[in-house]
Design a protein around this motif. Structure first.
Motif, PDB file in Angstrom:
ATOM      1  N   ASP A 153       0.859  -1.185   0.000  1.00 13.64           N
ATOM      2  CA  ASP A 153       0.000   0.000   0.000  1.00 13.64           C
ATOM      3  C   ASP A 153       0.895   1.234   0.000  1.00 13.64           C
ATOM      4  O   ASP A 153       2.126   1.125  -0.005  1.00 13.64           O
ATOM      5  CB  ASP A 153      -0.989  -0.017   1.169  1.00 13.64           C
ATOM      6  N   GLU A 154       0.289   2.422  -0.018  1.00 12.64           N
ATOM      7  CA  GLU A 154       1.090   3.637  -0.215  1.00 12.64           C
ATOM      8  C   GLU A 154       2.114   3.906   0.883  1.00 12.64           C
ATOM      9  O   GLU A 154       3.216   4.368   0.598  1.00 12.64           O
ATOM     10  CB  GLU A 154       0.199   4.852  -0.453  1.00 12.64           C
ATOM     11  N   MET A 155       1.774   3.581   2.136  1.00 14.39           N
ATOM     12  CA  MET A 155       2.740   3.826   3.209  1.00 14.39           C
ATOM     13  C   MET A 155       3.910   2.841   3.116  1.00 14.39           C
ATOM     14  O   MET A 155       5.071   3.227   3.241  1.00 14.39           O
ATOM     15  CB  MET A 155       2.087   3.716   4.591  1.00 14.39           C
ATOM     16  N   GLN A 156       3.580   1.576   2.858  1.00 12.53           N
ATOM     17  CA  GLN A 156       4.634   0.573   2.718  1.00 12.53           C
ATOM     18  C   GLN A 156       5.518   0.903   1.522  1.00 12.53           C
ATOM     19  O   GLN A 156       6.742   0.758   1.583  1.00 12.53           O
ATOM     20  CB  GLN A 156       4.003  -0.819   2.552  1.00 12.53           C
ATOM     21  N   ARG A 214       6.103   3.853   0.266  1.00 17.32           N
ATOM     22  CA  ARG A 214       6.934   5.012   0.595  1.00 17.32           C
ATOM     23  C   ARG A 214       8.116   4.598   1.487  1.00 17.32           C
ATOM     24  O   ARG A 214       9.219   5.055   1.318  1.00 17.32           O
ATOM     25  CB  ARG A 214       6.085   6.079   1.294  1.00 17.32           C
ATOM     26  N   LYS A 215       7.813   3.678   2.406  1.00 15.66           N
ATOM     27  CA  LYS A 215       8.882   3.188   3.295  1.00 15.66           C
ATOM     28  C   LYS A 215       9.925   2.415   2.499  1.00 15.66           C
ATOM     29  O   LYS A 215      11.127   2.579   2.720  1.00 15.66           O
ATOM     30  CB  LYS A 215       8.296   2.289   4.390  1.00 15.66           C
TER      31      LYS A 215
END
Lengths: 70, 158
Positions: free
Chosen positions: B11-14, B16-17
């Protein structure tokens, strides 16, 4: 880095629908880790994800992500 | 091709990480490689023996430079000006000169000869001119690109 506060409004809206964090995460297509980070204010979601959360919870952007008025 | 079309499992947070991890990994490899090249050069390794490492460094540098310019980006902390380019080129030439002096006279124990100072100075000036010409060329390309990208954004706004 922009720090954001805890988002209690999502938690309340979730509770109104008797929805768990996991169920909401699955409904919007993200991991529970990310959903938790959003609620804790550790992650600032994109507008696309905000809208997806609003759609699932039946709320507007302002209701869930609008700034609190003092 | 199939891999390219494969669905992103993050997903977007993963995502980005992961991007941050990859970014850190890239710069770690870059600077470790840079340090290895410097160390090996100091220890007397020939350029031919260092060809692989230098090719990897050059490829990474060229990619970063051209991708940044293409997207109208400079650095996060500095704006491109004549003054910063002059300063950066001066620092680069001094580091290069110092590095070469240490390598020649301390590590390889080359006897000091009368013309050495002039030779070192010419080398430093050469590096300075090269760095300055390159950074100035990049600055001009950056400005041109920035203007073009801003024009496109304005057109889209209508």
């Amino acid at each position: 880095m922009v720090t954001i506060g805890r988002n209690v409004k999502i938690k309340v809206a979730r509770a109104e629908l008797d929805m768990t964090q996991k169920a909401l995460a699955e409904a919007v297509g993200i991991s529970r880790q990310t959903m938790n980070a959003i609620e804790q204010g550790d992650y600032n979601p994109t507008i696309k994800l905000c809208r997806a959360i609003c759609r699932v919870l039946g709320k507007t952007l302002d209701e869930l992500f609008g700034e609190e008025e003092n | 091709m199939k891999d390219k079309e494969a669905k992103n499992m993050l997903d977007e947070m993963q995502d980005r990480k992961l991007l941050k991890i990859e970014e850190f990994g890239f710069w770690l490899v870059f600077w470790v490689l840079f340090a290895v090249v410097l160390l090996q050069t100091v220890m007397g390794t020939t350029l031919k023996e260092l060809a692989g490492e230098l090719a990897a460094l050059a490829a990474a540098s060229v990619y970063i430079a051209f991708s940044s310019l293409k997207n109208g980006l400079w650095t996060r902390k500095y704006t491109p000006t004549l003054k910063t380019n002059l300063l950066a080129s001066a620092v680069a030439s001094l580091i290069f000169g110092g590095f070469n002096a240490v390598r020649a006279f301390v590590i390889l124990k080359k006897p000091v000869e009368p013309g050495d100072a002039v030779q070192m100075a010419v080398l430093c000036v050469g590096v300075f001119i090269l760095c300055f010409a390159l950074t100035e060329a990049f600055r001009l390309i950056y400005k041109k690109r920035r203007r073009k990208l801003n024009d496109i954004e304005e057109e889209k706004e209508r």
